[in-house]
Design a protein around this motif. Structure first.
Motif, mmCIF file in Angstrom:
data_model
loop_
_atom_site.group_PDB
_atom_site.id
_atom_site.type_symbol
_atom_site.label_atom_id
_atom_site.label_comp_id
_atom_site.label_asym_id
_atom_site.label_seq_id
_atom_site.Cartn_x
_atom_site.Cartn_y
_atom_site.Cartn_z
ATOM 1 N N ASP A 66 0.854 -1.167 0.162
ATOM 2 C CA ASP A 66 -0.128 -0.089 0.009
ATOM 3 C C ASP A 66 0.894 1.351 0.078
ATOM 4 O OD1 ASP A 66 -2.570 -1.341 0.214
ATOM 5 O OD2 ASP A 66 -2.200 -1.818 2.087
ATOM 6 N N MET A 67 2.232 1.258 0.583
ATOM 7 C CA MET A 67 2.862 2.649 0.565
ATOM 8 C C MET A 67 3.865 2.381 -0.525
ATOM 9 S SD MET A 67 5.662 3.369 3.678
ATOM 10 C CE MET A 67 6.664 1.847 3.613
ATOM 11 N N MET A 68 4.472 1.362 -1.073
ATOM 12 C CA MET A 68 5.344 1.474 -2.024
ATOM 13 C C MET A 68 5.096 1.009 -3.228
ATOM 14 S SD MET A 68 7.918 2.747 -0.261
ATOM 15 C CE MET A 68 9.163 2.763 -1.286
ATOM 16 N N GLY A 69 3.855 0.167 -3.683
ATOM 17 C CA GLY A 69 3.370 -0.426 -4.607
ATOM 18 C C GLY A 69 4.287 -1.641 -5.072
ATOM 19 N N ASP A 70 4.467 -1.744 -6.350
ATOM 20 C CA ASP A 70 4.869 -3.207 -6.905
ATOM 21 C C ASP A 70 6.553 -2.876 -6.995
ATOM 22 O OD1 ASP A 70 5.694 -5.595 -7.961
ATOM 23 O OD2 ASP A 70 4.632 -5.249 -10.024
ATOM 24 N N MET A 71 7.269 -3.228 -6.052
ATOM 25 C CA MET A 71 8.670 -3.034 -6.404
ATOM 26 C C MET A 71 9.394 -3.751 -7.280
ATOM 27 S SD MET A 71 9.128 -0.476 -4.327
ATOM 28 C CE MET A 71 10.708 -0.439 -4.385
ATOM 29 N N GLN A 72 8.590 -4.922 -7.905
ATOM 30 C CA GLN A 72 9.235 -5.566 -8.940
ATOM 31 C C GLN A 72 8.966 -5.291 -10.262
ATOM 32 O OE1 GLN A 72 11.307 -8.000 -7.905
ATOM 33 N NE2 GLN A 72 10.638 -7.585 -5.899
ATOM 34 N N GLY A 73 8.263 -3.950 -10.475
ATOM 35 C CA GLY A 73 7.619 -3.485 -11.581
ATOM 36 C C GLY A 73 8.596 -3.150 -12.503
ATOM 37 N N ASP A 74 8.415 -3.168 -13.700
ATOM 38 C CA ASP A 74 9.208 -2.732 -15.005
ATOM 39 C C ASP A 74 9.336 -1.291 -15.372
ATOM 40 O OD1 ASP A 74 10.127 -5.638 -14.855
ATOM 41 O OD2 ASP A 74 8.515 -5.954 -16.494
ATOM 42 N N GLU A 75 8.316 -0.748 -15.306
ATOM 43 C CA GLU A 75 7.986 0.693 -15.644
ATOM 44 C C GLU A 75 7.729 1.603 -14.744
ATOM 45 O OE1 GLU A 75 4.967 1.082 -18.976
ATOM 46 O OE2 GLU A 75 5.615 -1.075 -19.755
ATOM 47 N N PRO A 76 8.543 2.472 -14.221
ATOM 48 C CA PRO A 76 8.523 3.512 -13.335
ATOM 49 C C PRO A 76 7.646 4.408 -13.837
ATOM 50 C CG PRO A 76 10.660 3.917 -14.612
ATOM 51 C CD PRO A 76 10.026 2.530 -15.095
ATOM 52 N N ALA A 77 6.777 5.053 -12.922
ATOM 53 C CA ALA A 77 6.041 6.237 -13.258
ATOM 54 C C ALA A 77 6.582 7.468 -13.240
ATOM 55 C CB ALA A 77 5.277 6.208 -12.030
ATOM 56 N N HIS A 78 6.164 8.153 -14.416
ATOM 57 C CA HIS A 78 6.655 9.527 -14.653
ATOM 58 C C HIS A 78 6.010 10.554 -13.442
ATOM 59 C CE1 HIS A 78 8.020 13.210 -16.602
ATOM 60 N NE2 HIS A 78 6.793 13.498 -16.753
ATOM 61 N N HIS A 79 6.964 11.373 -12.806
ATOM 62 C CA HIS A 79 6.315 12.380 -11.996
ATOM 63 C C HIS A 79 6.830 13.732 -12.387
ATOM 64 C CE1 HIS A 79 5.871 9.276 -8.556
ATOM 65 N NE2 HIS A 79 7.092 9.006 -9.014
ATOM 66 N N ALA A 80 5.619 14.599 -12.397
ATOM 67 C CA ALA A 80 5.821 15.700 -13.005
ATOM 68 C C ALA A 80 6.596 16.591 -11.975
ATOM 69 C CB ALA A 80 4.241 16.550 -13.012
ATOM 70 N N HIS A 81 7.533 17.733 -12.392
ATOM 71 C CA HIS A 81 8.231 18.475 -11.630
ATOM 72 C C HIS A 81 7.409 19.096 -10.497
ATOM 73 C CE1 HIS A 81 6.625 21.780 -14.059
ATOM 74 N NE2 HIS A 81 6.837 22.431 -13.161
ATOM 75 N N THR A 82 5.965 19.510 -10.533
ATOM 76 C CA THR A 82 5.441 19.925 -9.614
ATOM 77 C C THR A 82 5.151 19.036 -8.288
ATOM 78 O OG1 THR A 82 3.386 19.115 -10.924
ATOM 79 C CG2 THR A 82 3.989 21.526 -11.317
ATOM 80 N N GLU A 83 5.569 17.925 -8.452
ATOM 81 C CA GLU A 83 5.380 16.994 -7.283
ATOM 82 C C GLU A 83 6.369 17.021 -6.388
ATOM 83 O OE1 GLU A 83 3.736 12.767 -7.341
ATOM 84 O OE2 GLU A 83 3.914 12.931 -9.635
ATOM 85 N N TYR A 84 7.583 17.732 -7.049
ATOM 86 C CA TYR A 84 8.727 18.033 -5.942
ATOM 87 C C TYR A 84 8.727 19.156 -5.117
ATOM 88 C CZ TYR A 84 10.435 13.884 -8.417
ATOM 89 O OH TYR A 84 10.715 12.717 -9.122
ATOM 90 N N SER A 85 7.759 19.456 -4.255
ATOM 91 C CA SER A 85 7.081 20.469 -3.537
ATOM 92 C C SER A 85 6.852 20.103 -2.193
ATOM 93 C CB SER A 85 6.478 21.447 -4.408
ATOM 94 O OG SER A 85 5.148 21.025 -4.152
#
Length: 551
Positions: free
Chosen positions: A370-389
């Protein structure tokens, strides 16, 4: 984090300790005598007159004012007919603006009922005429989209009967509206959440649980588990912010459990239950102990029948189920996702009967998945620059995409629990499918400590609108970067939920997105300005809202 919070301290340490020792199953503590079971009016036809007003109400032993429609909360149940054009005159008797949104209905943008997007709102002592053709059928609902009026009682069921006769055969039907009521001012509750987001979490980890973990995991791992949550400044048991312990009283058709709202049947009948979650903030898990439920519809659309014991119903979702009761009485039972309270009623052959009410299930902790998701996943999510705030306190890099997870507090409970993977819309929806022209990925974000929510780290109204072309087919992917389950509702368009492999799963108007999960759905642009938001009212009011412009 694990000390008594401010609310517990103010109300007295002895009370907090007593509740903890008894367990939350003593939910009825401080819930005094309510009004009698309420049966809302039923209106049928294609012309309706509705009046929005205020009326004294008493659910808890305290008289408060509710926002009502035609003097009722829930509002009158409206029965309409597919293929007809309806005219609904809404007179606003309040001293503030009001509105009605026809949840899940495909209507022209100027009839959608969202102030400042669809129209200007309904001014005090004024009448607004809604008029639109009915191009669908099924179980829907309607509610105010102005301020806190929905939380204060302004919601009702809306049933559209099929033009060609109903393919679902039942001997009788009942509408079940689940909701949450608070005696407090909702605006005050939001201020409390912004000043101390965990003030209403009575499921904080206890010393007893620490001792259990030490025995099971060892001292080092038990403390490491808690250190992880402390570092994130989050609680592993905060599921929807507000609880049924002291804030919410849960209702079934405007009635408390003590009022024992009753749905009647005759032995041998097949009964259709149209279940609507019209609450402001509460996700419910619904079941009828000792009675199977066959799910035949969701969010107005029909699905291939699937038999289950329990259904998680997100805020604003609807489900149609068939049951074949054999005994004299059964309990209608819905516990909240946080396991802090419940609402019950009865399905019986006559009034005055009841069946045993089950104990509330034990609450679990949110897991690493629930916290980290699927750590074995192949495709990382794309985070918008606005998330880094500062507006975003966590990001999930490898979200899980499975739809077969019942969700926290439902996993491995010994009952057959419905999941989205069990729901299949009928094949005719697949016949004219168009491939999407592009994909829009957006992230559900929040800062829990400051109680700020948004898309891609940007709270409304700072966010720019999302643009879609008229009749453009677009695939939207939502990634939940938070620890909470969000019921997401896009106005004006169907959301065709996709399997992880891209195939059509089920058509919805509201989709629950679990923590650290990615869901994808296709929409076809309908001209207008539309709202897109989390249907947890306190999240929407705190920024998880976007405008979608289709032009």
């Amino acid at each position: 984090m694990f000390a008594l919070n401010r609310r517990q301290f103010i109300t007295g340490c002895s009370t907090g300790i007593a509740v903890a020792s008894m367990g939350i199953s003593r939910h009825a503590l401080a819930k005094t005598q309510p009004r009698q079971a309420h049966y809302q009016p039923i209106l049928r036809g294609n012309q309706f007159k509705l009046t929005v007003g205020r009326q004294d109400i008493n659910f808890t032993g305290k008289t408060r004012q509710a926002v009502t429609v035609n003097g009722s909360t829930p509002a009158p149940t409206l029965y309409m007919k597919e293929g007809e054009t309806v005219t609904i005159d809404v007179y606003n008797q309040l001293h503030e603006d009001s509105s009605i949104h026809w949840h899940g209905l495909l209507v022209p943008s100027n009839m959608d009922g969202v102030p400042h997007l669809s129209f200007a709102g309904i001014k005090p002592q004024q009448t607004f005429r809604y008029q639109f053709p009915l191009i669908q059928s099924g179980t829907y609902w309607y509610h105010s989209h102005s301020g806190w009026q929905e939380q204060l009682g302004m919601y009702g069921a809306l049933i559209i009967e099929p033009a060609e006769g109903d393919p679902i055969k039942a001997d009788r039907e009942h509408v079940l509206i689940l909701s949450d009521w608070t005696d407090q001012n909702p605006a005050d509750l939001l201020r409390y959440l912004k000043s101390e987001s965990h003030f209403d979490n009575y499921r904080q980890p206890t010393f007893e649980e620490l001792w259990h973990d030490i025995r099971e995991l060892g001292l080092k791992r038990a403390f490491a588990k808690r250190q992880m949550w402390n570092q994130m400044r989050m609680s592993p048991t905060d599921f929807t912010d507000l609880s049924g312990v002291s804030t919410f009283t849960y209702l079934l058709n405007g009635s408390t459990s003590a009022a024992n709202w009753t749905a009647l049947f005759n032995r041998g009948e097949t009964v259709r239950l149209r279940i609507i979650n019209a609450s402001a903030q509460s996700i419910f898990d619904f079941r009828i102990p000792e009675l199977d439920m066959t799910v035949v519809g969701t969010d107005g659309g029909l699905v291939e029948p699937v038999t289950v014991d329990e259904i998680r119903i997100g805020v604003a979702e609807t489900y149609d189920v068939l049951v074949k009761p054999q005994a004299d009485a059964y309990t209608l039972f819905a516990q909240d996702i946080a396991r802090s309270g419940f609402i019950s009623g009865t399905l019986a052959v006559q009034h005055g009967l009841s069946a045993p009410i089950p104990a509330i299930d034990k609450a679990e902790w949110l897991t690493m998945t629930d916290m980290m998701g699927d750590m074995q996943g192949d495709e990382p999510a794309h985070h918008a620059h606005t998330e880094y705030s500062w507006t975003t306190d966590m990001r999930v890099d490898y979200p899980r995409t499975n739809l077969d997870d019942a969700g926290v507090n439902l996993r491995n409970n010994g009952r057959k629990v419905l999941t989205y993977a069990d729901l299949y819309s009928f094949d005719e929806l697949r016949e004219d499918e168009e491939e999407p022209t592009r994909e829009i990925e957006m992230h559900l974000t929040g800062n829990m400590e400051r109680y700020v929510w948004g898309f891609d780290g940007v709270p409304y109204p700072e966010a720019k609108p999302v643009h879609i072309g008229v009749n453009e087919r677009v695939r939207i992917s939502l990634v939940n970067d938070t620890m909470m389950t969000h019921p997401m509702h896009l106005h004006g368009m169907w959301s065709d939920l996709r399997c992880p492999n891209g195939d059509l799963q089920v058509r919805k108007h509201t989709i629950l997105v679990q923590p650290a999960q990615k869901v994808s759905f296709d929409v076809t642009g309908e001209q207008g300005r539309w709202a897109w938001h989390c249907h947890l009212a306190y999240h929407m009011e705190s920024g998880m809202f976007r405008e979608v412009v289709v032009d």
